[in-house]
Scaffold this motif. Structure first.
Motif, PDB file in Angstrom:
ATOM      1  N   UNK A 149      -2.201  -3.107   0.464  1.00 50.68           N
ATOM      2  CA  UNK A 149      -1.765  -3.132  -0.926  1.00 50.68           C
ATOM      3  C   UNK A 149      -2.823  -3.771  -1.816  1.00 50.68           C
ATOM      4  N   UNK A 150      -3.512  -4.779  -1.292  1.00 48.48           N
ATOM      5  CA  UNK A 150      -4.604  -5.385  -2.042  1.00 48.48           C
ATOM      6  C   UNK A 150      -5.732  -4.384  -2.253  1.00 48.48           C
ATOM      7  N   UNK A 151      -6.030  -3.606  -1.216  1.00 48.15           N
ATOM      8  CA  UNK A 151      -7.072  -2.573  -1.333  1.00 48.15           C
ATOM      9  C   UNK A 151      -6.666  -1.529  -2.373  1.00 48.15           C
ATOM     10  N   UNK A 152      -5.367  -1.183  -2.397  1.00 45.55           N
ATOM     11  CA  UNK A 152      -4.880  -0.233  -3.394  1.00 45.55           C
ATOM     12  C   UNK A 152      -5.084  -0.777  -4.802  1.00 45.55           C
ATOM     13  N   UNK A 153      -4.811  -2.064  -4.988  1.00 43.55           N
ATOM     14  CA  UNK A 153      -5.040  -2.691  -6.281  1.00 43.55           C
ATOM     15  C   UNK A 153      -6.507  -2.658  -6.673  1.00 43.55           C
ATOM     16  N   UNK A 154      -7.390  -2.871  -5.682  1.00 43.45           N
ATOM     17  CA  UNK A 154      -8.826  -2.830  -5.934  1.00 43.45           C
ATOM     18  C   UNK A 154      -9.262  -1.421  -6.342  1.00 43.45           C
ATOM     19  N   UNK A 155      -8.675  -0.407  -5.691  1.00 44.86           N
ATOM     20  CA  UNK A 155      -8.993   0.977  -6.030  1.00 44.86           C
ATOM     21  C   UNK A 155      -8.548   1.311  -7.457  1.00 44.86           C
ATOM     22  N   UNK A 176      -4.823  -9.857  -7.573  1.00 44.78           N
ATOM     23  CA  UNK A 176      -3.743 -10.848  -7.614  1.00 44.78           C
ATOM     24  C   UNK A 176      -2.712 -10.475  -8.675  1.00 44.78           C
ATOM     25  N   UNK A 177      -3.180 -10.036  -9.830  1.00 40.25           N
ATOM     26  CA  UNK A 177      -2.269  -9.625 -10.886  1.00 40.25           C
ATOM     27  C   UNK A 177      -1.463  -8.406 -10.512  1.00 40.25           C
ATOM     28  N   UNK A 178      -2.088  -7.483  -9.815  1.00 44.02           N
ATOM     29  CA  UNK A 178      -1.429  -6.262  -9.344  1.00 44.02           C
ATOM     30  C   UNK A 178      -0.262  -6.613  -8.414  1.00 44.02           C
ATOM     31  N   UNK A 179      -0.491  -7.566  -7.523  1.00 43.67           N
ATOM     32  CA  UNK A 179       0.580  -7.999  -6.618  1.00 43.67           C
ATOM     33  C   UNK A 179       1.731  -8.639  -7.397  1.00 43.67           C
ATOM     34  N   UNK A 180       1.377  -9.512  -8.338  1.00 45.22           N
ATOM     35  CA  UNK A 180       2.405 -10.208  -9.117  1.00 45.22           C
ATOM     36  C   UNK A 180       3.180  -9.249 -10.013  1.00 45.22           C
ATOM     37  N   UNK A 186       5.670  -8.167   3.767  1.00 47.89           N
ATOM     38  CA  UNK A 186       4.279  -7.758   3.743  1.00 47.89           C
ATOM     39  C   UNK A 186       3.486  -8.330   2.568  1.00 47.89           C
ATOM     40  N   UNK A 187       4.158  -8.924   1.572  1.00 49.58           N
ATOM     41  CA  UNK A 187       3.377  -9.539   0.487  1.00 49.58           C
ATOM     42  C   UNK A 187       3.067 -11.007   0.764  1.00 49.58           C
ATOM     43  N   UNK A 188       3.717 -11.595   1.768  1.00 49.97           N
ATOM     44  CA  UNK A 188       3.478 -13.015   2.036  1.00 49.97           C
ATOM     45  C   UNK A 188       2.013 -13.290   2.349  1.00 49.97           C
ATOM     46  N   UNK A 189       1.416 -12.444   3.192  1.00 56.32           N
ATOM     47  CA  UNK A 189       0.012 -12.649   3.542  1.00 56.32           C
ATOM     48  C   UNK A 189      -0.874 -12.525   2.311  1.00 56.32           C
ATOM     49  N   UNK A 190      -0.624 -11.498   1.496  1.00 55.66           N
ATOM     50  CA  UNK A 190      -1.454 -11.250   0.317  1.00 55.66           C
ATOM     51  C   UNK A 190      -1.354 -12.392  -0.687  1.00 55.66           C
ATOM     52  N   UNK A 191      -0.135 -12.870  -0.942  1.00 52.95           N
ATOM     53  CA  UNK A 191       0.057 -13.946  -1.902  1.00 52.95           C
ATOM     54  C   UNK A 191      -0.592 -15.237  -1.421  1.00 52.95           C
ATOM     55  N   UNK A 192      -0.477 -15.522  -0.118  1.00 50.02           N
ATOM     56  CA  UNK A 192      -1.111 -16.714   0.438  1.00 50.02           C
ATOM     57  C   UNK A 192      -2.632 -16.595   0.387  1.00 50.02           C
ATOM     58  N   UNK A 195       1.878 -13.228  14.259  1.00 49.87           N
ATOM     59  CA  UNK A 195       3.286 -12.899  14.491  1.00 49.87           C
ATOM     60  C   UNK A 195       3.741 -11.640  13.744  1.00 49.87           C
ATOM     61  N   UNK A 196       3.088 -11.308  12.626  1.00 46.99           N
ATOM     62  CA  UNK A 196       3.470 -10.134  11.847  1.00 46.99           C
ATOM     63  C   UNK A 196       2.226  -9.323  11.474  1.00 46.99           C
ATOM     64  N   UNK A 197       1.537  -8.805  12.482  1.00 47.33           N
ATOM     65  CA  UNK A 197       0.277  -8.093  12.208  1.00 47.33           C
ATOM     66  C   UNK A 197       0.454  -6.852  11.350  1.00 47.33           C
ATOM     67  N   UNK A 198       1.527  -6.096  11.593  1.00 47.07           N
ATOM     68  CA  UNK A 198       1.749  -4.861  10.833  1.00 47.07           C
ATOM     69  C   UNK A 198       2.005  -5.177   9.358  1.00 47.07           C
ATOM     70  N   UNK A 199       2.887  -6.165   9.110  1.00 44.39           N
ATOM     71  CA  UNK A 199       3.193  -6.542   7.727  1.00 44.39           C
ATOM     72  C   UNK A 199       1.962  -7.099   7.027  1.00 44.39           C
TER      73      UNK A 199
END
Length: 449
Positions: free
Chosen positions: A422-428, A96-100, A355-361, A411-415
């Motif tokens: 991106x979340x997985x990248x943060x985890x890595x 979450x911090x990585x995204x922010x 593409x960050x909308x899904x992650x932030x939600x 409606x936005x599967x790719x994004x």
């Protein structure tokens, strides 16, 4: 439970008024001035349209109430980074911090700066948009580098200007505008509208407009008497925004024919022309420009606090925790300024926002869920503030966010997939950092032995 590192206490603390101003400024952006054009394409009832904004406001209030309980339990700046680390695992908090810290706040800042330049052109047509966008972001960042005392006064003043202008526009609309043939009283047809798919889809975009109800939790470490101040500021700030949103949409519908707004983005400009005549565009342009400054300032304040807290916990990011002599997290502010400027230069921030909308939600969903988790697993933990209306309030918020994630995936599967990646990248990155810390610690121990 997993508890991150030590908490740094700043010398200066902000008042409840400033905390409320940050919430209002962060929430009231361009969403409320653009959403109605898509809603009226399928929903033509004044009651149903205003009900959308009331329901969205209730959901936002429920989320804010839940966040306030977590903030009272874990009073440390950085929002989801802090809450998810303590409720689940530091790895989840880091994601979450990585995204922010990367694009979660930088992309909305860039979008607001670009919107500022577009609306400024209605006042000065030949103004260069890119330079205007960069200028407003850099000037706001320089103000934040001066420290909490100066930026508190700056934030309060610009948010007050925003609220006064919106109030003036709303009153002027009802007084000067010509009433359209629309009723705000409920009728039988409203049942059909409320039960329709367009109503549900419109609610998703309404909730995006309410994003920011959790703003004060990112800076709780800088709030005076947070256990009392933050819940109050969160409640008052969200309530003020609900009134603003319902009032603005009511005046748009009251003054402007629905057929002129259908499918249009610049609803405020169209309504401004109906209220103020030929100078309407310039009036609305000035209102939007002044209002966007406070939004940019709020996000410029919030985002770096996440980076700063992460720097306190992780050796690799230690440079982000350093503060200047006046208490400003200078390196974190500069990092966000650089990312925002790069997004402005590349003009790729709208794709980033998608593409960050899904992650932030996703992160917000599990934060609210954490209130119930901790009530079950750690019932004896001190809770200076307990979420009002529990368990109904978290359930309402969770239901709305679950629907939002479902809608995004469909409606936005790719994004959405990109956001998950991106979340997985943060985890890595977290895993690599943790491994490096263990190796370094092991070598230090061997050397000492």
């Amino acid at each position: 439970m997993n508890i991150p590192g030590s908490i740094g206490t700043p010398v200066l603390k902000i008042s409840g008024l400033t905390a409320t101003a940050i919430i209002v400024a962060d929430m009231v952006g361009i969403g409320v001035f653009t959403s109605l054009g898509f809603q009226v394409k399928d929903i033509t009832s004044g009651f149903s349209l205003l009900l959308l904004w009331v329901i969205g406001g209730i959901a936002a209030m429920c989320g804010a109430i839940c966040y306030a309980e977590l903030a009272s339990m874990f009073p440390r700046s950085s929002g989801e980074y802090n809450f998810l680390s303590r409720t689940y695992h530091p790895a989840f908090g880091f994601v979450a911090g990585w995204l922010s810290a990367t694009v979660g706040f930088a992309a909305p800042i860039a979008l607001a700066a670009m919107a500022f330049s577009v609306y400024f052109k209605s006042i000065v047509p030949n103004a260069p948009p890119l330079l205007l966008g960069l200028a407003v972001v850099w000037l706001v960042a320089l103000m934040h580098l001066r420290g909490i005392r100066q930026v508190s006064a700056f934030q309060n003043a610009w948010t007050a200007i925003k609220l006064l202008l919106i109030l003036a526009f709303t009153v002027a609309g009802f007084v000067l505008g010509s009433r359209q043939p629309i009723s705000f009283a409920p009728s039988e047809i409203d049942i059909t509208f409320i039960a329709s798919a367009p109503f549900a889809i419109s609610l998703v975009f309404v909730m995006y407009s309410y994003t920011g109800w959790n703003a004060a939790t990112y800076i709780i470490g800088e709030i005076r008497d947070p256990n009392r101040t933050l819940p109050r500021a969160t409640f008052v700030g969200t309530a003020v925004v609900i009134l603003i949103y319902v009032g603005l949409n009511a005046v748009f519908l009251f003054t402007t024919p629905i057929e002129e707004m259908a499918g249009q983005l610049d609803i405020a400009t169209i309504a401004g022309n109906h209220v103020f005549g030929t100078i309407g565009g310039r009036v609305v342009g000035a209102l939007m420009c002044l209002g966007l400054v406070s939004s940019i300032s709020a996000m410029m304040w919030i985002g770096p606090r996440v980076s700063t807290t992460m720097g306190e916990d992780m050796p690799l990011l230690r440079f982000l925790s350093r503060k200047s002599g006046n208490g400003a997290p200078a390196n974190a502010i500069i990092l966000q300024l650089v990312v925002s400027s790069l997004l402005l230069l590349t003009e790729s921030f709208e794709m980033v926002l998608d593409f960050i909308q899904f992650s932030l939600t996703f992160c917000a969903f599990f934060t609210v869920l954490g209130v119930s988790k901790l009530r079950i697993t750690h019932p004896k933990l001190p809770r200076p503030y307990r979420a009002w209306g529990y368990p109904v309030t978290p359930l309402v918020c969770l239901a709305v966010m679950l629907f939002m994630m479902y809608y995004l995936v469909v409606t936005r599967p790719v994004q959405s997939l990109a956001g998950f990646a991106m979340m997985v990248a943060g985890l890595a990155i977290y895993g690599a950092s943790a491994l490096l810390s263990r190796v370094t610690s092991s070598r230090t121990s061997q050397t000492a032995a």
